[in-house]
Write an enzyme that holds these catalytic residues in place. Structure first.
Site, short mmCIF file in Angstrom:
data_model
loop_
_atom_site.label_atom_id
_atom_site.label_comp_id
_atom_site.label_asym_id
_atom_site.label_seq_id
_atom_site.Cartn_x
_atom_site.Cartn_y
_atom_site.Cartn_z
N HIS A 150 0.83 -1.20 0.00
CA HIS A 150 0.00 0.00 0.00
C HIS A 150 0.87 1.25 0.00
O HIS A 150 0.62 2.19 -0.76
CB HIS A 150 -0.93 0.01 1.23
CG HIS A 150 -2.19 -0.75 1.04
ND1 HIS A 150 -2.22 -2.12 0.88
CD2 HIS A 150 -3.50 -0.34 1.00
CE1 HIS A 150 -3.48 -2.53 0.75
NE2 HIS A 150 -4.27 -1.47 0.82
N HIS A 192 1.12 -4.04 9.25
CA HIS A 192 2.51 -3.84 8.84
C HIS A 192 3.32 -3.30 10.00
O HIS A 192 2.81 -2.56 10.86
CB HIS A 192 2.59 -2.81 7.70
CG HIS A 192 2.39 -3.38 6.34
ND1 HIS A 192 3.25 -4.29 5.77
CD2 HIS A 192 1.42 -3.15 5.42
CE1 HIS A 192 2.82 -4.61 4.56
NE2 HIS A 192 1.70 -3.93 4.32
#
Length: 231
Positions: free
Chosen positions: A142, A191
């Site tokens: 992302h 993440h």
């Protein structure tokens, strides 16, 4: 004066490219460590309730807003943005810009997938994930693809609009979107911070590299046309 400005812009681009590449290489050691770095753990825990790590901080509407921001870096949204930008370039008779955007984003996607497999870092298990994930962790897809897509689209739009303030505004929007998308991945716990930082570094470096290559090709083409006209 114009030549000085061109050289200054190119120098700044080279500095961003070098900083992004250096930052990514430096962060690889975080991914290869046997245990998560203290920096990664401390930052990730900032977004969770200390009494209940499955609970993100803030009211429910904040959680939903973050999910909306993270969707701006999803494959579906990025493809939509790319198609809109490419059609705009084609309709405004800038096919080179459309091709440049396609090559930059597709190349960024391939690079991200290769880096994930090469580094092979699992997703963090420190906190429960607040979103579904299916790929490896490093670098953040992302964060990286948001940097590639929005920075590239921003650079193309900056060439179309006039005025320094408007150009600065366009690029600022691209940077802010990229940052918000990266932070949203930390908030959702999918993440490590080093994954996101690496994604920003790699994405920015790739976007700048593509811009420099496109600029060099355009300059060479213009030089060739100038020689043809003078012959």
């Amino acid at each position: 004066m114009m030549q000085y400005r061109v050289e200054f812009v190119t120098l700044c681009a080279l500095m961003v490219l070098a900083a992004g590449a250096w930052g990514f290489v430096a962060l690889v050691q975080f991914a290869h460590a046997a245990e998560p770095h203290g920096f990664d753990q401390r930052i990730l825990l900032l977004f969770r309730d200390p009494a209940n790590l499955s609970q993100t901080i803030g009211p429910a509407w904040v959680h939903e807003a973050v999910r909306d921001f993270t969707s701006l870096g999803s494959v579906t949204v990025l493809i939509t943005v790319i198609l809109i930008a490419m059609l705009f370039m084609l309709f405004s008779r800038r096919p080179g810009g459309a091709l440049f955007l396609l090559v930059a984003v597709v190349g960024g996607q391939l690079l991200n997938s290769w880096l994930k497999v090469l580094i092979d870092r699992p997703r963090p298990e420190l906190v429960p994930h607040a979103a579904e994930v299916f790929t490896l962790s490093f670098p953040s897809g992302h964060a990286m693809l948001a940097a590639v897509t929005y920075l590239t689209v921003g650079a193309l739009c900056a060439r179309v609009v006039h005025g320094r303030m408007l150009k600065a505004y366009v690029m600022s929007v691209a940077v802010v979107l990229t940052v918000l998308i990266g932070i949203s991945r930390l908030y959702l716990g999918v993440h490590w911070p080093s994954d996101v930082l690496a994604g920003w570094c790699a994405g920015s470096a790739w976007a700048v590299l593509c811009w420099l290559l496109a600029r060099a090709v355009l300059s060479r083409r213009r030089a060739g046309e100038g020689l043809a006209e003078s012959a």
